[in-house]
Design an enzyme around this catalytic site. Structure first.
Site, short mmCIF file in Angstrom:
data_model
loop_
_atom_site.label_atom_id
_atom_site.label_comp_id
_atom_site.label_asym_id
_atom_site.label_seq_id
_atom_site.Cartn_x
_atom_site.Cartn_y
_atom_site.Cartn_z
N THR A 21 0.81 -1.22 0.00
CA THR A 21 0.00 0.00 0.00
C THR A 21 0.85 1.27 0.00
OG1 THR A 21 -1.62 -1.24 1.26
CG2 THR A 21 -1.92 1.14 1.21
N PRO A 65 0.56 5.89 -0.34
CA PRO A 65 -0.37 6.98 -0.05
C PRO A 65 -1.43 7.16 -1.13
CG PRO A 65 1.87 7.65 0.47
CD PRO A 65 1.96 6.29 -0.16
N GLU A 106 -5.40 -6.95 3.06
CA GLU A 106 -5.32 -8.07 2.09
C GLU A 106 -6.52 -8.05 1.14
OE1 GLU A 106 -1.93 -8.57 3.02
OE2 GLU A 106 -2.51 -10.34 1.90
N GLN A 124 -15.25 -5.12 -0.54
CA GLN A 124 -15.73 -4.78 -1.89
C GLN A 124 -14.81 -5.38 -2.96
OE1 GLN A 124 -15.33 -2.70 0.66
NE2 GLN A 124 -17.33 -1.81 1.05
C1 LIG Z 1 -4.06 -1.76 10.38
C2 LIG Z 1 -3.72 -1.90 8.93
C3 LIG Z 1 -2.73 -2.79 8.55
C4 LIG Z 1 -2.37 -2.91 7.21
N1 LIG Z 1 -1.34 -3.73 6.86
C5 LIG Z 1 -0.89 -3.71 5.58
C6 LIG Z 1 0.32 -4.40 5.23
O1 LIG Z 1 0.93 -5.09 6.04
N2 LIG Z 1 0.78 -4.25 3.97
C7 LIG Z 1 0.15 -3.48 3.03
O2 LIG Z 1 0.63 -3.38 1.91
N3 LIG Z 1 -1.01 -2.84 3.34
C8 LIG Z 1 -1.52 -2.91 4.59
N4 LIG Z 1 -2.66 -2.23 4.91
C9 LIG Z 1 -3.34 -1.45 3.89
C10 LIG Z 1 -4.62 -2.12 3.41
O3 LIG Z 1 -4.32 -3.29 2.68
C11 LIG Z 1 -5.40 -1.09 2.58
O4 LIG Z 1 -5.92 -0.16 3.51
C12 LIG Z 1 -6.51 -1.69 1.77
O5 LIG Z 1 -5.99 -2.43 0.72
C13 LIG Z 1 -7.48 -0.65 1.23
O6 LIG Z 1 -6.78 0.35 0.57
P1 LIG Z 1 -7.10 1.91 0.89
O7 LIG Z 1 -7.07 2.06 2.37
O8 LIG Z 1 -6.21 2.74 0.07
O9 LIG Z 1 -8.58 2.09 0.43
P2 LIG Z 1 -9.11 2.43 -1.04
O10 LIG Z 1 -8.52 1.50 -2.03
O11 LIG Z 1 -8.93 3.88 -1.30
O12 LIG Z 1 -10.65 2.08 -0.88
C14 LIG Z 1 -11.54 2.91 -0.13
C15 LIG Z 1 -12.92 2.26 -0.18
O13 LIG Z 1 -13.36 2.14 -1.57
C16 LIG Z 1 -13.65 0.77 -1.86
N5 LIG Z 1 -13.24 0.48 -3.24
C17 LIG Z 1 -12.03 0.68 -3.81
N6 LIG Z 1 -12.03 0.28 -5.10
C18 LIG Z 1 -13.27 -0.22 -5.34
C19 LIG Z 1 -13.91 -0.80 -6.49
N7 LIG Z 1 -13.25 -0.96 -7.63
N8 LIG Z 1 -15.19 -1.19 -6.36
C20 LIG Z 1 -15.87 -1.04 -5.19
N9 LIG Z 1 -15.33 -0.48 -4.08
C21 LIG Z 1 -14.05 -0.09 -4.15
C22 LIG Z 1 -12.84 -0.04 -0.87
O14 LIG Z 1 -13.39 -1.31 -0.66
C23 LIG Z 1 -12.91 0.84 0.37
O15 LIG Z 1 -14.13 0.60 1.04
C24 LIG Z 1 -3.06 -2.14 6.22
C25 LIG Z 1 -4.09 -1.28 6.62
C26 LIG Z 1 -4.41 -1.14 7.94
C27 LIG Z 1 -5.49 -0.17 8.33
#
Ligand SMILES: Cc1cc2nc3c(=O)[nH]c(=O)nc-3n(C[C@H](O)[C@H](O)[C@H](O)COP(=O)(O)OP(=O)(O)OC[C@H]3O[C@@H](n4cnc5c(N)ncnc54)[C@H](O)[C@@H]3O)c2cc1C
Length: 404
Positions: free
Chosen positions: A137, A139, A381, A385
């Protein structure tokens, strides 16, 4: 005929994991929920015990590192001892104890699963015993992991990595971080490779640790990579950019990690159900599994519905792991398990808070903590959605470009 029981050969492992969860994780659960960012030092002894069990062959590990697809017995391609199934079963038990502590367990990181999925045999031997976090992930990129912007440029016999990763679980504590970066943005997702960056590399800097709703015992780091140089043979798997294979190599990691995260949700939800059943019984509400829900009290009927949801999540999780053990493609099943378990995990833990009333909301019991901890299992992971999107694509036979 399908057997819905835990396989006999895994029962000892499941019992052991349950004992550890009850006697070693539960007693320190609240302490490290309150002491966010403090390393749970008790885990060192536990991790050493798990290593010992794994070395003696009595256990395949209690965390992500247990996932392997190439520990084969013979020509039939079956994986030795059902390693994936053993892993999901023990992970669920450990999360019955505490999800955040399981995520903090040395040498059991999600990066270890990435190594297991894509590393060459030589690399697997070289990284054996390491504790690896996974950094995908950024920003500006979460769900759409194909859009990552972190770059890796070959310079002599080293790659130079530049970019920023956020929300890296165990990013501060692990021995190394598996970083996803692109070799050439113009070649699209096929050019995304993963690199093992060791702790102490001067080009890698932990910028901050996040404060979170749940899993507070687990450190979550934001990390920058500035001209970070790694030996060329720390690129996991093949450096070749196979445009035909596309993203399949990197995505294979998720087929292994999603059933594990589903198992975490199953374990955490089980903890809530077990405690809530006791609390209901103390309040005079008996749940009768042999009578229809509609002739029982509203609380008992709600409880039975949650049990059914839990069972469905557990069976999907076991199916995804069993398929990996038997070398069957399991992307669809891994996403189904993650979607179902992630959702019902959150629903169940929050409904248990509701059923237990003010006791559920107070810190006297762990119900409120479990409702906070379980939410992340429906996010990382791949969110709920995104899992549904993948399931739809697979069932309808559509590509990610056709259904987005
Ligand atoms: C405590 C914690 C630990 C984590 N650990 C890791 C880690 O070890 N390694 C790592 O790489 N990441 C990690 N993450 C990151 C995590 O995998 C991401 O937060 C997650 O993949 C969602 O990405 P985003 O937060 O950018 O949300 P976004 O991708 O911006 O999504 C925001 C919302 O929109 C929805 N959405 C997005 N695209 C679509 C679509 N095409 N259709 C429908 N809905 C959609 C999503 O489901 C979500 O509800 C961690 C996050 C947290 C909070």
């Amino acid at each position: 005929m399908i057997s819905l029981e835990t396989p006999k050969k895994h029962r000892v492992l499941v019992d052991q994991a349950h004992q550890v969860a009850m006697n070693m994780l539960r007693p320190i659960s609240r302490k490290y929920d309150r002491a966010e960012h403090e390393y749970p030092k008790e885990l060192d002894m536990l991790a050493a015990m798990i290593d010992g069990l794994a070395e003696s062959g009595s256990s395949s590990g209690a965390g992500a590192a247990g996932v392997r697809r190439d520990d084969t017995d013979g020509d039939d391609g079956r994986v030795r001892n059902g390693t994936n199934l053993a892993s999901v079963l023990s992970v669920a038990e450990m999360c019955w104890g505490d999800t955040a502590l399981l995520l903090s367990m040395p040498r059991q990181g999600l990066g270890n699963s990435a190594i297991a999925s894509v590393a060459t045999t030589e690399q697997q031997a070289r990284y054996a015993g390491t504790w690896a976090a996974m950094a995908i992930t950024e920003p500006s990129t979460g769900s759409d992991s194909a859009s990552i912007t972190t770059t890796a440029r070959l310079d002599g016999d080293e790659y130079v990595i530049n970019g920023e990763k956020i929300y890296v679980t165990s990013g501060d504590r692990a021995d190394s971080v598996v970083v996803w970066a692109t070799l050439d943005k113009s070649l699209g997702r096929a050019a995304i490779k993963s690199f093992v960056v060791k702790k102490g590399n001067p080009g890698m800097k932990v910028e901050r640790l996040e404060h979170k709703l749940g899993i507070r015992a687990s450190d979550t780091a934001a990390i920058t990579f500035t001209d970070c140089r790694v030996p060329a043979d720390d690129l996991l798997g093949s450096p070749d950019i196979d445009v035909k294979q596309g993203f399949a190599g990197a995505m294979a990691t998720f087929d292994n990690t999603r059933p594990l995260v589903a198992a975490m949700a199953v374990g955490c939800a089980r903890a809530s159900l077990d405690l809530t059943r006791d609390l209901l019984a103390r309040a005079g509400v008996e749940v009768d599994y042999d009578r229809p829900a509609q002739v029982q009290s509203a609380a008992a009927a709600k409880f039975l519905q949650m049990e059914a949801d839990w069972e469905a999540a557990q069976l999907l999780t076991m199916q995804a792991a069993w398929m990996a053990d038997n070398r069957k493609p399991n992307s669809l099943e891994a996403s189904m398990a993650k979607a179902k378990a992630g959702r019902v995990g959150s629903d169940i833990t929050l409904s248990c808070v509701e059923l237990a009333g003010s006791l559920g909301y107070s810190e006297v019991e762990l119900l409120e903590k479990w409702s906070r901890d379980s939410k992340i299992l429906d996010i990382f992971e791949g969110t709920q959605q995104i899992q549904l999107l993948i399931v739809a694509r697979r069932i309808l036979g559509l590509s990610s470009a056709e259904l987005r």
